[in-house]
Design a protein around this motif. Sequence first.
Motif, PDB file in Angstrom:
ATOM      1  N   GLY A 115     -18.442   5.857  12.763  1.00  0.00           N
ATOM      2  CA  GLY A 115     -19.179   5.523  11.556  1.00  0.00           C
ATOM      3  C   GLY A 115     -18.837   6.368  10.354  1.00  0.00           C
ATOM      4  N   HIS A 116     -18.208   7.530  10.563  1.00  0.00           N
ATOM      5  CA  HIS A 116     -17.818   8.326   9.392  1.00  0.00           C
ATOM      6  C   HIS A 116     -16.315   8.560   9.307  1.00  0.00           C
ATOM      7  N   GLU A 117     -15.641   8.712  10.431  1.00  0.00           N
ATOM      8  CA  GLU A 117     -14.216   9.069  10.410  1.00  0.00           C
ATOM      9  C   GLU A 117     -13.341   7.970   9.837  1.00  0.00           C
ATOM     10  N   THR A 118     -13.491   6.754  10.305  1.00  0.00           N
ATOM     11  CA  THR A 118     -12.614   5.666   9.857  1.00  0.00           C
ATOM     12  C   THR A 118     -12.888   5.275   8.408  1.00  0.00           C
ATOM     13  N   THR A 119     -14.153   5.143   8.049  1.00  0.00           N
ATOM     14  CA  THR A 119     -14.491   4.734   6.685  1.00  0.00           C
ATOM     15  C   THR A 119     -14.091   5.804   5.675  1.00  0.00           C
ATOM     16  N   ALA A 120     -14.245   7.065   6.042  1.00  0.00           N
ATOM     17  CA  ALA A 120     -13.824   8.148   5.146  1.00  0.00           C
ATOM     18  C   ALA A 120     -12.333   8.057   4.865  1.00  0.00           C
ATOM     19  N   ASN A 121     -11.549   7.779   5.892  1.00  0.00           N
ATOM     20  CA  ASN A 121     -10.106   7.657   5.691  1.00  0.00           C
ATOM     21  C   ASN A 121      -9.757   6.441   4.844  1.00  0.00           C
ATOM     22  N   MET A 122     -10.481   5.337   5.036  1.00  0.00           N
ATOM     23  CA  MET A 122     -10.223   4.146   4.224  1.00  0.00           C
ATOM     24  C   MET A 122     -10.599   4.375   2.769  1.00  0.00           C
ATOM     25  N   LEU A 123     -11.697   5.057   2.513  1.00  0.00           N
ATOM     26  CA  LEU A 123     -12.110   5.318   1.138  1.00  0.00           C
ATOM     27  C   LEU A 123     -11.045   6.135   0.407  1.00  0.00           C
ATOM     28  N   ALA A 124     -10.612   7.232   1.016  1.00  0.00           N
ATOM     29  CA  ALA A 124      -9.638   8.103   0.356  1.00  0.00           C
ATOM     30  C   ALA A 124      -8.265   7.443   0.259  1.00  0.00           C
ATOM     31  N   LEU A 125      -7.828   6.819   1.343  1.00  0.00           N
ATOM     32  CA  LEU A 125      -6.507   6.199   1.337  1.00  0.00           C
ATOM     33  C   LEU A 125      -6.474   5.005   0.383  1.00  0.00           C
ATOM     34  N   GLY A 126      -7.589   4.278   0.284  1.00  0.00           N
ATOM     35  CA  GLY A 126      -7.669   3.169  -0.660  1.00  0.00           C
ATOM     36  C   GLY A 126      -7.570   3.631  -2.095  1.00  0.00           C
ATOM     37  N   VAL A 127      -8.242   4.742  -2.429  1.00  0.00           N
ATOM     38  CA  VAL A 127      -8.136   5.305  -3.776  1.00  0.00           C
ATOM     39  C   VAL A 127      -6.699   5.729  -4.053  1.00  0.00           C
ATOM     40  N   PHE A 128      -6.072   6.356  -3.074  1.00  0.00           N
ATOM     41  CA  PHE A 128      -4.671   6.779  -3.218  1.00  0.00           C
ATOM     42  C   PHE A 128      -3.775   5.572  -3.486  1.00  0.00           C
ATOM     43  N   ALA A 129      -3.981   4.489  -2.738  1.00  0.00           N
ATOM     44  CA  ALA A 129      -3.170   3.286  -2.921  1.00  0.00           C
ATOM     45  C   ALA A 129      -3.371   2.688  -4.307  1.00  0.00           C
ATOM     46  N   LEU A 130      -4.601   2.642  -4.773  1.00  0.00           N
ATOM     47  CA  LEU A 130      -4.877   2.080  -6.099  1.00  0.00           C
ATOM     48  C   LEU A 130      -4.273   2.941  -7.201  1.00  0.00           C
ATOM     49  N   LEU A 131      -4.363   4.259  -7.058  1.00  0.00           N
ATOM     50  CA  LEU A 131      -3.785   5.144  -8.074  1.00  0.00           C
ATOM     51  C   LEU A 131      -2.260   5.052  -8.100  1.00  0.00           C
ATOM     52  N   ARG A 132      -1.667   4.648  -6.985  1.00  0.00           N
ATOM     53  CA  ARG A 132      -0.209   4.486  -6.929  1.00  0.00           C
ATOM     54  C   ARG A 132       0.237   3.100  -7.385  1.00  0.00           C
ATOM     55  N   HIS A 133      -0.713   2.207  -7.618  1.00  0.00           N
ATOM     56  CA  HIS A 133      -0.405   0.860  -8.101  1.00  0.00           C
ATOM     57  C   HIS A 133      -1.201   0.621  -9.387  1.00  0.00           C
ATOM     58  N   PRO A 134      -0.789   1.237 -10.476  1.00  0.00           N
ATOM     59  CA  PRO A 134      -1.588   1.182 -11.719  1.00  0.00           C
ATOM     60  C   PRO A 134      -1.838  -0.227 -12.231  1.00  0.00           C
ATOM     61  N   GLY A 135      -0.900  -1.145 -12.012  1.00  0.00           N
ATOM     62  CA  GLY A 135      -1.110  -2.519 -12.455  1.00  0.00           C
ATOM     63  C   GLY A 135      -2.280  -3.162 -11.735  1.00  0.00           C
ATOM     64  N   GLN A 136      -2.344  -2.962 -10.418  1.00  0.00           N
ATOM     65  CA  GLN A 136      -3.447  -3.497  -9.629  1.00  0.00           C
ATOM     66  C   GLN A 136      -4.764  -2.804  -9.990  1.00  0.00           C
ATOM     67  N   LEU A 137      -4.690  -1.502 -10.226  1.00  0.00           N
ATOM     68  CA  LEU A 137      -5.898  -0.760 -10.592  1.00  0.00           C
ATOM     69  C   LEU A 137      -6.419  -1.207 -11.956  1.00  0.00           C
ATOM     70  N   ASP A 138      -5.520  -1.445 -12.900  1.00  0.00           N
ATOM     71  CA  ASP A 138      -5.948  -1.924 -14.221  1.00  0.00           C
ATOM     72  C   ASP A 138      -6.637  -3.279 -14.103  1.00  0.00           C
ATOM     73  N   ALA A 139      -6.089  -4.158 -13.251  1.00  0.00           N
ATOM     74  CA  ALA A 139      -6.705  -5.477 -13.047  1.00  0.00           C
ATOM     75  C   ALA A 139      -8.092  -5.328 -12.434  1.00  0.00           C
ATOM     76  N   TYR A 140      -8.246  -4.381 -11.519  1.00  0.00           N
ATOM     77  CA  TYR A 140      -9.534  -4.155 -10.877  1.00  0.00           C
ATOM     78  C   TYR A 140     -10.542  -3.581 -11.863  1.00  0.00           C
ATOM     79  N   ARG A 141     -10.101  -2.634 -12.674  1.00  0.00           N
ATOM     80  CA  ARG A 141     -10.991  -2.046 -13.665  1.00  0.00           C
ATOM     81  C   ARG A 141     -11.458  -3.093 -14.676  1.00  0.00           C
ATOM     82  N   ALA A 142     -10.583  -4.051 -14.974  1.00  0.00           N
ATOM     83  CA  ALA A 142     -10.926  -5.079 -15.957  1.00  0.00           C
ATOM     84  C   ALA A 142     -11.835  -6.151 -15.382  1.00  0.00           C
ATOM     85  N   ASP A 143     -11.843  -6.289 -14.061  1.00  0.00           N
ATOM     86  CA  ASP A 143     -12.618  -7.362 -13.430  1.00  0.00           C
ATOM     87  C   ASP A 143     -13.129  -6.891 -12.084  1.00  0.00           C
TER      88      ASP A 143
END
Length: 262
Positions: A96-124
């Motif tokens: 309940g904490h180990e897997t979700t914690a890794n997904m939260l951090a790794l997901g943020v890392f992935a979004l920060l490495r894909h600025p185009g996708q992150l900009d689209a997400y921030r806009a919508d």
Amino acid sequence: MQAFALPIPSLVICELLGVPYEDHAFFQEQTAVAVDLEASVEQATVAAGRLTDYFADLVRHKRSSPTDDLLGGLITDSDLTDEELTTIGLALLIAGHETTANMLALGVFALLRHPGQLDAYRADTSLTDSAVEELLRYLTIIHRGSPSRAALADVELDGQLIRAGETVIIGLPAVNRDPARFADPDVLRLGREGARHHLAFGHGVHQCLGQQLARIEMRIGYRMLFERFPALRLAVPAAEISMREASLAYGVRRLPVTWEQA
């Protein structure tokens, strides 16, 4: 990890199960050792033993003083033994904490490495649900301990004969990047149609018990993080981020970030 990704699922699972959150440093540290594939057998055994002893004490306490939470309900409304309750509760606490914690951090890392996708997400932010599913598909953090199935009879799958008694190991990352299922599977695309058809949570009767809870935590976590810190960015080059490769759940060890003050 320490300021964002670990506290969110730890707080939630503690609240649901009835585990004192003030003990989070203990169970997070012991869990990290128990799931570390580079830890020695002795280290992993000691960590697992400490976690088991901790939860067994908690079960005994709640048996004598029932509480209004999931563990208290299982004690009051079932005939499970203390050993069974310890096994079930500890599995829920760790997963309940180990897997979700890794997904939260790794997901943020992935979004920060894909600025185009992150900009689209921030806009919508209506993309939140599909973004979570695409990140689950794209990252598939369960790289080790993949599920295996044994054939009870000869069966042919896609031209390959699997004989009775033979074992098939299912590589979840490969499944979730199957080009026959997902167009351009190695591309992160937040609005991807059919992204929810991934197997990051398993399939059929072998699905993750807490998958809907994990989805809620990710939807809220990603949305609120980027709303509160719209200028969030990595504080170090992406190549310097240390990855958790030798663990049951893939992720990052640390994710240093920074932002401009408004």
